[in-house]
Motif scaffolding. Sequence first.
Motif: not given
Length: 382
Positions: A105-110, A114-116, A133-136, A139-141
């Motif tokens: 779920a965290t990966l999917a949100a990112i 989405k910001d988490i 890497e996914a957040a980079k 652009g999710s925070k």
Amino acid sequence: MKRIVILGSTGSIGTQALDILSKYPEFSILALSANDNIDLLAKQALRFRPEIVAVTNSSKAASLKEKLPDDIKVTSGKEALVELATLRKADIILISVVGISGLEATLAAIQSGKDIALANKETLVAGGQLVMEAAKRSGSKILPVDSEHSAIFQCLQGTADQKAVDKILLTASGGPFRGFDYESLKKVTVEDALKHPRWSMGRKISIDSATLMNKGLEVIEARWLFDVRPEQMEVLVHPQSIVHSMVQFVDGSVLAQLGATDMRLPILYALSWPNRLQADLPLIDFVKLGSLTFEKPDFETFPCLPLAYEALKIGGTMPAVLNAANETAVEMFLQSAIDFIEIPKLIEKSMIVHKTKLNPTLEDILQADQETRERIKRDELI
Ligand code: NDP
Ligand code: MG
């Protein structure tokens, strides 16, 4: 108005989040989830009126539906966490489920940008590289909720240059068995281990605090959140739990974040960042406190902490194995199937037999996780 999704709203972090959020008109609750506890989930839904609620244990979905009006949608199963984490209307997702269950779920949100607000440290332990890497890319925070990481994050506000950071000083309460020797640890019960001296938390993290694995998981969590090497992190036992962690800079200056032992503060900071909101939370009484003390952790009596450093240094799938073995061993200890001192032994043996895969994909991580759990359950580790 920020629209918030809480995964794991019925747990220790989830209920404290709802408690603090209820005081602010700046937030609205878009969705909530639980694993089993539909009574509490329904109560929360009737009070906060989310658009959608999820119960991951599908067999409880029908009973949950009966408890709620038709305008609150009910969804269920493991996939429901991903559905909630990627809701179009959501501004920020608070991930406060326990264990590896939060990873997908965290990966999917990112991936959906989405910001988490991340409480679920096991996700970063098992899949830190993938998540960062996914957040980079998207652009999710990732806003830390864990009190130590919130402290470090707060100390780093205004530091633009990563090279200015010399070291992270991660504080630990020492847990209920601080000062115990190996012989006394042999006799401790589940009840003793659940009695944390400073914090009231969920059962799994309470046991992690007693073995010091919680600090080990936090070292790995910090590595990913703040891009520091293992040798740049030092654990300090600080029994008063007032200094939530510190950052030492290259010029020798040290910044610390202090606060009462109340998780509602880091939860609120993560959800309101970059702003600070007026809060009516307990304050520190420095005169009453008198002194703050620091000591070295006992690596010999509490081998989970050095095992976590070891897993971090090996990298790849090894931290996922450390995490899976720990989750399984803690569960067995909670069911009185093994003694407290067996927990680090099962983790070490699981690490020895594992063949590390570097730069793992999500599938590699989930496979290493599954194999480790099965190996322990089949009692294959001698
Ligand atoms: P709890 O056990 O109190 O709550 C866990 C939550 O996750 C509950 O809502 C639970 O639902 C749900 N859940 C449990 N298993 C699953 C699953 N397999 N799939 C989906 N949902 C599940 O845990 P905590 O609140 O203590 O901790 C949550 C996370 O935050 C952990 O990763 C912990 O390490 C971290 N954390 C906690 C702190 C604390 O003070 N508690 C401090 C810092 C970090 P149900 O109620 O239905 O079982
Ligand atoms: Mg912590």
